[in-house]
Design an enzyme around this catalytic site. Structure first.
Site, PDB file in Angstrom:
ATOM      1  CB  CYS A  35      -0.963   0.003   1.182  1.00 31.22           C
ATOM      2  SG  CYS A  35      -0.167   0.123   2.798  1.00 31.22           S
ATOM      3  CB  CYS A 105      -3.885   1.086   8.622  1.00 33.76           C
ATOM      4  SG  CYS A 105      -4.107   1.573   6.896  1.00 33.76           S
TER       5      CYS A 105
END
Length: 152
Positions: A35, A105
């Site tokens: 990402c 995350c």
């Protein structure tokens, strides 16, 4: 902004503990090539092994910033061993949830914490139960954005 709850939005819009500690006792940098998010976590530890300060710098999306902010809030005032118990799932729980495509995350924040503590342990010659089996070179368990992490 329907994907994110108020707590996530608050930590994104008003992140806590942003910055650097010039004389940090430990620094951890962790990122995902999938990402592109990168996190740096720094800690200051007192003589009783309590994390007295921690700061972060994150290059990434709102979920990455919110996860970093929450992780540093959770670390302050805890012993190093207590901080090592902070996992991606506890970060997500404290945030009140993240969209499934953003759970990675929280994994980044979890790993950044462990890298900072690993750095501190290396510098001080200390060993911690929570670091047993930790491999600072292993970057293989960050899921793709559309995969849920194993712990959550």
């Amino acid at each position: 902004m329907g994907l994110y709850n108020d707590k996530v939005m608050d930590h994104f819009m008003h992140p806590r503990n942003v910055g650097e500690i010039p004389d940090a006792d430990g620094t951890g940098v962790y990122g995902s090539p999938v990402c592109g998010d990168m996190m740096q976590v720094q800690i200051k530890v007192d003589d009783n092994d309590v994390i007295t300060d921690c700061k972060f710098k994150t290059f990434g999306c709102g979920s990455a910033i919110a996860s970093s902010s929450m992780a540093t809030e959770m670390m302050k005032g805890k012993t190093v061993e207590e901080a090592l118990k902070i996992s991606n799932s506890t970060i997500v729980d404290e945030l009140g949830g993240l969209p499934s495509q953003k759970l990675h995350c929280s994994v980044l924040a979890d790993h950044a914490i462990k890298h900072a503590i690993y750095d501190y342990a290396q510098k001080t010659g200390k060993t911690y139960e929570g670091l047993k089996g930790f491999d600072p070179t292993d970057h293989g368990d960050i899921p793709d954005e559309d995969e849920a992490p194993e712990e959550v």
